[in-house]
Design an enzyme around this catalytic site. Structure first.
Site, short mmCIF file in Angstrom:
data_model
loop_
_atom_site.label_atom_id
_atom_site.label_comp_id
_atom_site.label_asym_id
_atom_site.label_seq_id
_atom_site.Cartn_x
_atom_site.Cartn_y
_atom_site.Cartn_z
N HIS A 96 -3.78 -5.58 1.12
CA HIS A 96 -3.23 -5.90 1.94
C HIS A 96 -3.35 -7.46 2.38
O HIS A 96 -4.13 -7.83 3.37
CB HIS A 96 -3.81 -5.06 3.35
CG HIS A 96 -3.30 -3.92 3.18
ND1 HIS A 96 -2.72 -3.18 3.91
CD2 HIS A 96 -4.45 -2.96 2.26
CE1 HIS A 96 -2.74 -1.31 3.20
NE2 HIS A 96 -3.49 -1.80 2.82
N GLU A 104 -1.76 -8.42 4.67
CA GLU A 104 -1.88 -8.37 6.35
C GLU A 104 -2.92 -8.76 6.82
O GLU A 104 -2.87 -8.25 8.79
CB GLU A 104 -0.46 -7.54 6.83
CG GLU A 104 -1.28 -6.17 6.60
CD GLU A 104 -1.01 -5.23 5.92
OE1 GLU A 104 -0.83 -6.08 4.43
OE2 GLU A 104 -0.98 -4.13 5.64
N CYS A 113 0.95 -0.76 -0.01
CA CYS A 113 -0.10 0.01 -0.25
C CYS A 113 0.79 0.95 0.22
O CYS A 113 1.66 1.91 -1.28
CB CYS A 113 -0.92 -0.60 0.85
SG CYS A 113 -2.46 1.25 1.01
#
Lengths: 214, 922
Positions: free
Chosen positions: A193, A195, A93
């Site tokens: 993302h 994560e 990002c």
């Protein structure tokens, strides 16, 4: 006993995804450590003191002037050291915007505003393409799901990009490309993302792949 | 000193928007070309010498922050320029628009300057001449003069309060009182800070009394700190807080909504000895989108569409950089919010048990002001927000406007936790309304008034030249934090602030003087031996603050509405049209266009976010997080408010909102005793009938609180819901939004909304409404309603207990509350989210809104069991989930695509449609 890989996670003022990134790295078997931009800048910390380096998401320096420009400028003399040391790097990002802005993917590559002109936070699916990227080794052909949340996430480039993942179905930013790598395959960036959530099984595959190569 | 303008243009043939970086440089102009690659991305932008001639002839608008406002980008620009060897002292970014790009441009003159000619810039810094401290002899003023003086200074103090200040002057034996003293008391005794209406009606007593009576063991801290604190698991606590920012949002919606979120987040940061915000909540009620009830407001106030658009932009621009996931978000529209919107924001957080309760400053602790510099923004925020909106306050005084800078606030998220964990602070507080007297002053105040505070206003770092003493004292500049730092930990604390790039300035000391003392002395540097010197601004015993006179409050019971409203009978002939009216209603339509602009997955802990379904576009009623990495313990949030219900019957609507909030959680599997509540009242405190409603609402929800064993632990009241424009008064409805925060040991066991499987049956349990009064359909048809039915026909404690057992029974596959839009809306959403269809045996009963009832998905073979085991909660079969997408009502298949088009189109059209934009331009 297997040694856990040392993974530096960059913190710049305005970074806001460092905790889940560290949690995801730890779950994937890594040994994450937060490194502060100012400590690198003021030479209190060696940027290369790690096995892998991750620039996580956020709004570094408030995204003022332009996304990623501040970190790219302050660390302009440092990212090259990681490249020379052949440390695998992942930009997620805002980390993607930073590494692209710092020129690691060569001239002509930039991140531009979503076609919708606004930030979009939603689930996304990504197909892994065959490539030499160390972060997706063995994942070719798989469709991985993890969310997107960005306003400036469209890849644009004059030359050919080493595309690692492309969107399946709706793209949050209007572009097809979801992840690229550099010529070495060690440096990769993606806007979405892996994560999120920190234990996302699809996202874990990416972190594990990166760590398995060093 | 010179100003340089670097023009950046996009790399395209005929650019029509230019970005100009204005730099103020001390001394001679250096070679600025070293900055070009930083200020313009060479891949997409280029630096040009001047605007293209051809384009310039067509005219332009160049917009930049006006001189009184610091550009949020300034600090980053200065740092980057310094890195490149250019010494910049001030910076502002402006944008120049040409041609069609000028259409629909929203320029708020309170914040922005719009140039139509080449700007002539003398400086980019705020300018001003420092006013000297004013002194007034109140004793010489008549009653009328006291009232006039209070209004002229925008203090909004009643005569009795002004007379109390006269008495203070006499007791202190002062020839005159200073403007600092006056402003300090004006803020401290404002409705916003002192809540005199609530105190007069003894409403706090009721709420707090109920919470004490319940004695829930989860309760850690209620009504004493910035947020309420609830026990979590394994030594952790969870917090929540919601508050409104109605007046600032009416004046400048972008700034108002940004600072709403900023303020409530600081309440989490600065609760106890520190906490981390982990979720945001957003709800805004704007005025009528078409000015049907209040046509006279056209051109007098900002349009509802503009406030709506700016709300979306502001919540995204503040919440996303903060890195806090949006949990629930909703926007509604009602004519009574045309004068002042209901701008409600909230946040939940997590902390360790040791840091969960309010800290106490020790004598000798250092008062450190951390974060942003102090400016003239937000002056009189406390008193004006307590005084109602008028044309004057709506458009006249730039000093009321606050500018949000999430970048600075975000730095405190991490720094604040480090300060907590290193034990550097004795106490901490948020800089909210009313500046230093509130932030530091309240910290030092203890029950016997033996604590004291002394502060040198000259030490406060300013962003505006020439602020007067009173302005420094009560400024509501955002992103500031008040910390009581232990002297022995001072160096460690300052190192932590520096590590995160936070400016921190010691400005005073906590003492045992029993007095609140502020002075201004440029010659006295900070030391642990600080003494009053220079200009003495205020030196009063703390006990004085307790002497606020409470005025007599008139309460008048409104007449009972006797008229009955005629609602149409709904059958096969009109069910499609009625369905279209419901799903296309602004309050319940697809608002994903706004919600997806808010980051809902950051922090990596979201279990159920603000949207769900295969198209990720259906709004959740329940949001859930997993606050701790590696554990499945869950934090849940639900919220309820429907303006149309409050229009009909404010007291029953309050009960309904509370039951709706509770059943949303309990049906999902949250134990009732694990839910804490927040109340956010918003009323017109000047109306005696609204006061009656307020009192009865508080009685009703406290009674329910006791019956259900779910305590209120935090709340906020805004009693200034009145706007006066051109002699016309518009008042908000007597309303209260009820929010619930719960916990569950294993989030994987939560029953979520999405339907699981065709063949399953939907069963409704709980109270059943039969009337349409106060419903979304009623609103769409333009029928207000006369009365709401009681939804407490089943004993609330028994009902919640049974519902919880049912949620644990293994019979239930999914659960969703029935509230706004009735069963019909829930069926539509169920189909949209799952891609399945539904066949219902009901028709008329699809539309009344049974707040407190729940729609449960049950396996066909378990329905009989459910009916036999839980007869007390009145299970009723609604119909069956079928494989093919669509809704069939008593055998009549509705046109789902048409329903979908209505549901999808409303929000876009209302906020960004041609009419919405045209009215703004006009």
């Amino acid at each position: 006993m297997k040694t856990r890989k040392k993974v530096s996670v960059l913190y710049a003022p305005g970074t806001n995804c460092e905790e889940e990134t560290m949690a995801a790295v730890e779950l994937a078997g890594g040994n994450p450590r937060l490194v502060f931009l100012w400590d690198i800048y003021h030479k209190k910390e060696r940027i290369t003191d790690c096995d892998l380096f991750i620039a996580p998401g956020g709004f570094s320096f408030g995204d003022h002037l332009e996304t990623g420009v501040s970190v790219a400028t302050f660390l302009e003399d440092y990212f090259g050291l990681l490249e020379e040391a052949k440390v695998p790097m992942l930009g997620i990002c805002n980390g993607d915007q930073t590494l692209v802005r710092s020129g690691l993917f060569g001239a002509g590559v930039a991140m531009i505003q979503n076609k919708s002109k606004v930030f979009r936070s939603r689930p996304s699916r990504h197909r892994v393409l065959p490539s030499h990227c160390v972060w997706t080794k063995g994942l070719e052909g798989r469709v991985l799901s993890f969310p997107s949340a960005h306003g400036y996430g469209r890849f644009t480039g004059d030359g050919d990009l080493n595309v690692v993942m492309e969107y399946v179905g709706a793209s949050p930013n209007g572009g097809k490309i979801a992840m690229i790598t550099d010529d070495s395959g060690l440096i990769a960036v993606l806007m979405d993302h892996p994560e999120r959530p920190y234990d996302n099984p699809d996202g874990q595959l990416i972190f594990k792949s990166g760590m398995s190569t060093v | 000193m010179s100003i340089h303008r670097i023009i950046v243009a996009p790399k395209k043939k005929r650019p029509d928007v230019f970005k100009i970086i204005n730099l103020e440089i001390d001394g001679e102009a250096p070679d600025l070309s070293v900055l070009y690659s930083v200020l313009a991305n060479p891949e997409t932008m280029r630096v040009i010498d001047r605007m293209p001639k051809k384009t310039a002839k067509r005219g332009f608008k160049e917009v930049m922050y006006n001189n009184a406002v610091i550009d949020p980008e300034q600090e980053s620009i200065i740092k980057l320029c310094a890195h490149k060897g250019v010494n910049v002292v001030a910076a502002k970014v402006s944008y120049r628009y040409y041609g069609k790009k000028m259409n629909g441009l929203y320029v708020n003159k309170l914040v922005h300057t719009a140039f139509t000619d080449e700007p002539i810039l003398e400086t980019l810094k705020p300018r001003g001449v420092r006013q000297s401290m004013q002194r007034y002899d109140l004793r010489s003023m008549s009653d009328q003069e006291l009232c006039d003086f209070s209004e002229k200074r925008e203090m909004h103090l009643s005569l009795s309060k002004m007379k109390k200040l006269v008495e203070f002057q006499e007791r202190l034996k002062l020839e005159s009182v200073t403007d600092v003293l006056l402003e300090t008391f004006a803020g401290s005794w404002s409705g916003h800070c002192f809540h005199d209406l609530w105190k007069s009606l003894e409403l706090f007593k009721l709420l707090k009394g109920a919470t004490e009576k319940i004695g829930n063991p989860n309760l850690i801290s209620a009504f004493v700190d910035n947020a309420g604190v609830w026990d979590f698991y394994d030594g952790l606590c969870i917090l929540f807080k919601l508050e409104t920012h109605n007046s600032p949002t009416q004046k400048e919606p972008y700034g108002g909504q940004m600072t709403k979120l900023g303020g409530v987040l600081r309440d989490i940061f600065e609760n106890g000895l520190g906490a981390k915000p982990i979720g945001n909540i957003e709800m805004t009620v704007i005025g009528e989108l078409e000015r049907l009830r209040h046509p006279e407001f056209t051109g007098k106030t900002l349009t509802a569409a503009l406030i709506g658009r700016e709300t979306v932009r502001a919540i995204a621009d503040y919440g996303n950089p903060m890195g806090i996931p949006m949990m629930l978000a909703r926007m509604m529209s009602h004519p009574n919010y045309s004068g002042k919107p209901f701008a409600l924001g909230g946040s939940v957080g997590v902390t360790i048990r040791e840091a969960a309760t309010k800290g106490k400053p020790r004598v000798g602790d250092i008062a450190v002001l951390v974060g942003g510099k102090t400016g003239n923004d937000g002056l009189h925020g406390a008193t004006v927000s307590s005084g109602g909106i008028t044309e004057k306050t709506d458009t006249g005084d730039a000093t009321h406007v606050q500018i949000g800078m999430p970048f600075i606030e975000q730095l405190m998220m991490r720094a604040g936790l480090e300060l907590r964990d290193t034990g550097c602070l004795s106490a901490r507080n948020d800089f909210g309304a009313h500046g230093i007297p509130s932030a530091f002053g309240e910290m030092a105040k203890n029950e016997d008034n033996s604590g004291g505070f002394i502060c040198n206003l000259a030490l406060v770092k300013l962003k505006c030249a020439g602020l007067a003493n009173w302005q420094i004292a009560i400024s509501e500049s955002q992103e500031r934090f008040a910390h009581a730092v232990k002297p022995e930990k001072y160096a460690e604390a300052m190192a932590i602030y520096a590590k995160y790039g936070l400016e921190a300035t010691p400005i005073g000391l906590f003492t045992d003087s029993g007095c609140f003392q502020m002075f201004y002395d440029k010659n006295q540097e900070f030391s642990l031996e600080m003494k009053m010197s220079g200009e003495i601004c205020i030196d009063v015993p703390y006990a004085f603050f307790d002497e606020c006179p409470l005025d007599m409050i008139e309460v008048v019971e409104p007449k009972i509405k006797l008229d009955t409203m005629a609602h149409p009978k709904i059958d096969q002939s009109n069910v499609m049209n009625m369905g279209l009216s419901v799903v296309g209603h602004f309050d319940v339509c697809n608002q994903a266009k706004a919600t997806t602009r808010y980051d809902s997955t950051v922090q990596g802990i979201t279990w159920q976010g603000p949207l769900y379904g295969s198209n990720y576009n259906v709004a959740s009623s329940l949001a859930a997080l997993r606050p701790v990495y590696g554990k499945n313990q869950g934090l849940t949030v639900s919220l309820s408010f429907s303006p149309w219900q409050f229009e009909v019957d404010p007291v029953r609507a309050a009960e309904n909102a509370m039951m709706d909030t509770l059943v949303t959680q309990v049906a999902a599997g949250v134990y009732p005793g694990d839910i804490a509540l927040a109340d956010n009242f918003y009323t017109d405190g000047d109306d005696p009938e609204a006061r009656w409603y307020l009192r009865e609402q508080v009685k009703a929800i406290t009674s329910l609180s006791i019956k259900t064993g779910t305590p209120f632990m935090v709340g906020k009241d805004s009693s200034s819901g009145r706007g006066t424009f051109g002699g016309k008064i518009v008042c908000v409805l007597p309303g209260v939004c009820i929010t619930g925060m719960g916990k569950i040991r294993n989030v994987q066991k939560l029953l979520l909304h999405q339907w699981k499987k065709p063949g399953n049956v939907l069963v409704c349990v709980g109270p059943q409404a039969t009337r349409l009064d106060g419903s979304i359909l009623s609103s769409a048809l333009g029928i207000s309603g006369a009365r709401l039915e009681s939804m407490l026909s089943i004993d609330p404690g028994f009902y919640l207990s049974q519902l919880f057992h049912l949620s644990q029974s293994g019979m239930i596959e999914s659960a969703v509350p029935i509230n706004r839009g009735g069963i019909f809306l829930r069926l539509f959403e169920g189909v949209e989210a799952s891609g399945f269809g539904f066949e219902t045996i009901l028709c008329q009963d699809l539309f009344p809104e049974s707040f407190g009832a729940v729609l449960l998905e049950v396996k066909r073979d378990a329905v009989g069991d459910l009916q036999r085991t839980f007869p007390g909660i009145k299970p009723r079969i609604i119909g069956t989930i079928v494989p093919r997408k669509g809704i069939t009502v008593q055998g009549n298949k509705l046109n789902f695509n048409l329903l979908r088009a209505a549901w999808n189109g409303t929000f876009q059209q209302a906020l960004w449609g041609k009419n919405a934009m045209e009215e703004m331009v006009a």
